[in-house]
Write a protein that holds these residues in place. Structure first.
Motif, PDB file in Angstrom:
ATOM      1  N   SER A 265       1.022   4.076  -2.943  1.00  0.00           N
ATOM      2  CA  SER A 265       0.688   5.486  -2.659  1.00  0.00           C
ATOM      3  C   SER A 265       1.552   6.459  -3.454  1.00  0.00           C
ATOM      4  CB  SER A 265       0.809   5.769  -1.154  1.00  0.00           C
ATOM      5  OG  SER A 265       2.166   5.879  -0.750  1.00  0.00           O
TER       6      SER A 265
ATOM      7  N   LYS B 131       3.357   7.564   5.026  1.00  0.00           N
ATOM      8  CA  LYS B 131       4.056   8.036   3.830  1.00  0.00           C
ATOM      9  C   LYS B 131       4.873   9.292   4.155  1.00  0.00           C
ATOM     10  CE  LYS B 131       3.012   9.692  -0.819  1.00  0.00           C
ATOM     11  NZ  LYS B 131       1.971  10.083  -1.736  1.00  0.00           N
TER      12      LYS B 131
ATOM     13  N   PRO C  40      -4.702   7.995   0.408  1.00  0.00           N
ATOM     14  CA  PRO C  40      -3.982   7.499   1.584  1.00  0.00           C
ATOM     15  C   PRO C  40      -4.466   8.117   2.900  1.00  0.00           C
ATOM     16  CG  PRO C  40      -2.443   7.970  -0.183  1.00  0.00           C
ATOM     17  CD  PRO C  40      -3.789   8.483  -0.623  1.00  0.00           C
TER      18      PRO C  40
ATOM     19  N   LEU D 187      -4.270   2.068  -5.344  1.00  0.00           N
ATOM     20  CA  LEU D 187      -5.075   2.399  -4.171  1.00  0.00           C
ATOM     21  C   LEU D 187      -6.470   2.787  -4.635  1.00  0.00           C
ATOM     22  CD1 LEU D 187      -2.678   4.470  -1.888  1.00  0.00           C
ATOM     23  CD2 LEU D 187      -3.329   2.066  -1.671  1.00  0.00           C
TER      24      LEU D 187
ATOM     25  N   CYS E 235       0.835  -1.210   0.000  1.00  0.00           N
ATOM     26  CA  CYS E 235       0.000   0.000   0.000  1.00  0.00           C
ATOM     27  C   CYS E 235       0.867   1.255   0.000  1.00  0.00           C
ATOM     28  CB  CYS E 235      -0.940  -0.003   1.200  1.00  0.00           C
ATOM     29  SG  CYS E 235      -2.310  -1.158   1.058  1.00  0.00           S
TER      30      CYS E 235
END
Length: 159
Positions: free
Chosen positions: A16, A136, A69, A65, A12
């Motif tokens: 992102s 992130k 996010p 995604l 994931c």
């Protein structure tokens, strides 16, 4: 917790950094960390059922995604892979002990069960408070080349 949670979280995070509309095939995501593609695909399918990722078919297809996010928590990913059950399962061992009352629900009365439930709740709250976007940002702050390294690696894997 299974290794699938770690794989899903890293996947994931890598997804992102993709530009909107771009997807990465399972084989490329798996090759990124030398993971078995078939097993990673099971994790990605679970993330898809949870609405965290979506798949695009065709020659440029793969996974991306499904949400921003900012709208994906770490708990969302964990629950998608592991399910919603608590980590600790009380089997009411106290019912087997001396002086046990067969009418008591020891899942509620047992202090060990209560302590484990409180710990599970605290863990879930912490995961629910952190989004993929937060993670992130932390990664980019601590490892500034992560985004470009990831995108370059994906580009090399496509060749």
């Amino acid at each position: 917790m299974s290794e699938g949670v770690e794989w899903a979280l890293h996947s994931c995070l890598n997804l992102s950094w993709l530009p909107p509309g771009q997807a990465i095939p399972t084989a490329k995501l798996a090759a990124f960390y030398s993971l078995p593609a078939a097993y990673l695909n099971k994790q990605l399918q679970a993330l898809g059922r949870a609405g965290i990722v979506s798949s695009i078919s065709g020659p440029r297809g793969g996974f991306q995604l499904a949400r921003n996010p900012e709208h994906i928590t770490l708990l969302d990913v964990v629950v998608a892979i592991e399910g919603p059950d608590e980590a600790f399962r009380c089997d009411q061992l106290l019912k087997q002990g001396p002086g046990a009352d067969p009418d008591v629900d020891y899942r509620q009365a047992c202090l060990i069960s209560q302590a484990m439930r409180r710990a599970d709740l605290a863990w879930r709250r912490t995961l629910a408070e952190q989004t993929l976007a937060d993670l992130k940002t932390d990664v980019e702050r601590q490892y500034p080349a992560s985004e470009s390294n990831t995108l370059n690696r994906f580009a090399a894997l496509r060749a």
